[in-house]
Design an enzyme around this catalytic site. Structure first.
Site, PDB file in Angstrom:
ATOM      1  N   VAL A 253       0.713  -1.474   0.502  1.00  0.00           N
ATOM      2  CA  VAL A 253       0.204  -0.439   0.130  1.00  0.00           C
ATOM      3  C   VAL A 253       1.037   1.151   0.037  1.00  0.00           C
ATOM      4  CG1 VAL A 253      -2.125   1.379   1.222  1.00  0.00           C
ATOM      5  CG2 VAL A 253      -2.013  -0.849   1.055  1.00  0.00           C
ATOM      6  N   ASP A 254       1.859   1.292   0.433  1.00  0.00           N
ATOM      7  CA  ASP A 254       2.838   2.201   1.120  1.00  0.00           C
ATOM      8  C   ASP A 254       3.552   2.439  -0.591  1.00  0.00           C
ATOM      9  OD1 ASP A 254       2.655   3.350   3.371  1.00  0.00           O
ATOM     10  OD2 ASP A 254       3.919   2.185   4.511  1.00  0.00           O
ATOM     11  N   VAL A 255       3.607   1.760  -1.078  1.00  0.00           N
ATOM     12  CA  VAL A 255       4.480   1.734  -2.648  1.00  0.00           C
ATOM     13  C   VAL A 255       3.594   2.127  -3.787  1.00  0.00           C
ATOM     14  CG1 VAL A 255       5.928   0.374  -4.521  1.00  0.00           C
ATOM     15  CG2 VAL A 255       5.942  -0.086  -1.858  1.00  0.00           C
TER      16      VAL A 255
ATOM     17  N   GLY B 144       2.697   5.717  -3.016  1.00  0.00           N
ATOM     18  CA  GLY B 144       4.130   6.600  -3.220  1.00  0.00           C
ATOM     19  C   GLY B 144       3.875   6.702  -4.666  1.00  0.00           C
TER      20      GLY B 144
END
Length: 384
Positions: free
Chosen positions: A175-177, A180
């Protein structure tokens, strides 16, 4: 591959200055990609540093946590305590001189320090501000935004894992990737628009919305039908065979996307008549009879290893291959000429990094600096 700062061509984002107030992964990953593309990224860290500096093991040969190293190459690091008047003044100087300011504080924190978009545009109307939150700046503003939490609350864990087993997180902070990458897309679109309008704008992304977008067909199904998808293990809800199968040695992935590929598959397996079996003549029928299909295929696949089957099937255009470790995947990429690992050297330090996946014909990505030590580029007045 060992690379350095001697490439004569500037990066695609050369001349873009980024004041990076973000921490952990989503923001740092976006700014690292920008730095690879030539942007001048100044990483602003609190006195204790980015949290990921302490997330270990594992560590690289220099003792630096590999988590931090994964998202912070090509940047300069300075330490500023925003509660200190002098450091806050330096932060304001940096932010108002930047093309892009990116942060992932709780909503309202940047406002308190006068670093919000409205305040910055009073001095620099060209500035682009990017804010990354967990659940938006409305009613979800106070909710903590951690990847695993959003995987759970955003539905990803409900479709991940064995059919009869527990909900399972993905093995990386996906999810962070995704967030980003969405942040990077928004920032670059704003930079492009600024080239014609002459003014900046505020870009906002959040983990929950990014995940829902990244769920693509699964989220689309829930939105269109009102029925939430459930776990199917490694199987695909709409395609068959499209999952892992046991072999004589190792698991094999088959990703058969059309009837032509299915006919080639069963020919290689020595049972071409299966292509005309009424249960398997079309994708929809194969999905309907997935259990029977799986049973037949695993019986046939039991004669060879996953590696052998993968080689035989790819040779005739059937997408197939063994389940590999990350190390094996890196070796495969190297064998395919993709140069997946780069080695950055500077002042006696060496850092092995996963390469930026984007290539440019005229403005190649650059690898100039290993991930910085905390405050390595103090004092904080060099940019003026």
């Amino acid at each position: 591959m060992t690379v350095g700062p001697d490439d004569p061509y500037p990066g695609a984002l050369a001349g873009v200055r980024v004041a990076d107030f973000s921490r952990v992964l989503a923001g740092p990953y976006a700014t690292m990609l920008m730095a690879d593309m030539g942007a001048d990224v100044i990483k602003v860290e609190p006195p204790g540093g980015d949290d990921t500096r302490r997330w270990s093991p594992p560590v690289d040969p220099s003792g630096r946590p590999t988590y931090f190293a994964a998202a912070n190459r090509n940047k300069r690091s300075i330490v500023l305590d925003l509660t200190d008047d002098g450091d806050l003044s330096r932060a304001l100087d940096l932010a108002t001189s930047a093309d892009v300011v990116i942060e992932n504080f709780r909503p309202g924190v940047m406002d308190r320090f006068g670093l919000d978009h409205q305040s910055l545009t009073a001095t620099n109307p060209r500035v682009i501000s990017c804010s990354i939150t967990g659940f938006g700046s409305g009613p979800g503003a106070t909710m903590p935004g951690y990847d695993v939490l959003v995987q759970a609350m955003g539905g990803l864990m409900s479709i991940t894992g064995p059919v009869d087993g527990p909900s399972t997180k993905v093995g990386v902070a996906v999810v962070d990737v995704i967030t980003g990458l969405h942040a990077l897309t928004g920032i670059q679109a704003a930079l492009l628009e600024r080239s014609s309008s002459g003014i900046g704008q505020r870009v906002e992304v959040n983990l929950l919305s990014s995940l829902l977008s990244g769920l693509v067909n699964q989220a689309s199904a829930a939105a269109a039908t009102g029925v939430s998808p459930t776990r199917t293990g490694n199987a695909h809800p709409s395609i068959a065979p499209y999952e892992t199968f046991a072999t004589a040695e190792g698991d094999l992935v088959l990703a058969v996307g059309n009837d032509r590929q299915f006919h080639r598959l069963v020919e290689v397996l020595g049972q071409p008549s299966l292509g005309w079996d009424e249960r398997f003549t079309s994708n929809s029928s194969r999905v309907q009879h997935r259990g029977a299909l799986r049973q037949v295929l695993e019986l046939l696949l039991a004669d060879r290893s996953a590696v052998e089957w993968g080689d035989l099937l790819r040779a005739v255009g059937v997408p197939a291959g063994p389940v590999q470790s990350i190390g094996e995947a890196l070796s495969m990429a190297e064998g395919l000429g993709l140069s997946p690992v780069v080695t950055l050297t500077a002042e006696g330090r060496e850092s092995r990094q996963i390469a930026n996946p984007v290539t440019f014909s005229r403005t190649p990505v650059r690898y100039e600096r290993p991930p910085p030590d905390l405050g390595e580029h103090q004092p904080a007045d060099w940019w003026s």
